[in-house]
Design a protein around this motif. Structure first.
Motif, mmCIF file in Angstrom:
data_model
loop_
_atom_site.group_PDB
_atom_site.id
_atom_site.type_symbol
_atom_site.label_atom_id
_atom_site.label_comp_id
_atom_site.label_asym_id
_atom_site.label_seq_id
_atom_site.Cartn_x
_atom_site.Cartn_y
_atom_site.Cartn_z
ATOM 1 N N TYR A 133 0.921 -1.238 -0.048
ATOM 2 C CA TYR A 133 0.001 -0.137 -0.029
ATOM 3 C C TYR A 133 0.660 1.250 0.139
ATOM 4 N N ALA A 134 1.820 1.316 0.910
ATOM 5 C CA ALA A 134 2.847 2.523 0.961
ATOM 6 C C ALA A 134 3.932 2.386 0.050
ATOM 7 N N LYS A 135 3.946 1.328 -0.740
ATOM 8 C CA LYS A 135 5.235 1.024 -1.686
ATOM 9 C C LYS A 135 6.478 1.209 -1.112
#
Length: 176
Positions: free
Chosen positions: A96-98
């Motif tokens: 999600y946050a990469k």
């Protein structure tokens, strides 16, 4: 009995049969970002030189670090034992946050988190350590020299936009 009841039963049976006929979704598989964590798997001898600082005196330390792949292959567990406080940590990729993320805790009460990235053969972790009621920001850099050797450096933020090196060392893989 109303004429709607048999129709409802037929529709329910039809939808149930349709749902049962569909193949279940395939389980998620680790992606290339997760696979990069596999570099660390195994047992490493980590040697470090600690620079004198406000938390611990100068010295040298040797630890044994063991990295194991968590179930499913989405994270790595790290256990470090030796001349420094024992430490347990989890390293994962947050899709999600990469970004890579870590959480760790030591037998001396240190608790920390980190957000990491990898560029070529260099991992950079922006960390926040919490110890004896204080939060300290820092940066850990790990450079992979080969499949069996890395160097590392931990720097503490100096509050003026720079960093002071506290620990430098190297790791050598001793077992797969």
């Amino acid at each position: 009995m109303s004429t709607r009841s048999p129709v409802a039963v037929i529709l329910i049976c039809g939808f149930t049969a349709l749902l049962l006929a569909q193949a279940p979704p395939a389980p998620l598989q680790p992606g290339p970002e997760h696979k990069k964590l596999e570099y660390f798997l195994g047992t490493w001898k980590a040697e470090g030189e600690i620079k004198a600082n406000g938390y611990v005196p100068a010295g040298k330390g040797v630890t044994t670090e063991t990295y194991t792949l968590g179930p499913g292959g989405f994270y790595v567990e790290r256990r470090a034992e030796g001349q420094i406080p024992n430490t347990f940590g989890i390293i994962a990729y947050d899709s999600y946050a990469k970004a890579y993320t870590s959480f760790y805790a030591s037998s001396a009460g240190l608790v920390g988190t980190g957000i990491g990235s990898v560029n070529g053969n260099t991992w950079t972790w922006m960390v926040e350590d919490r110890f004896v009621g204080k939060a300290v920001k820092g940066r850990t850099t790990i450079t992979m020299l080969s499949p069996t050797e890395y160097t590392n450096k931990y720097e503490m933020a100096d509050g003026k936009g720079g960093y002071t090196t506290l620990v430098e060392g190297k790791g050598t893989k001793v077992a797969p």
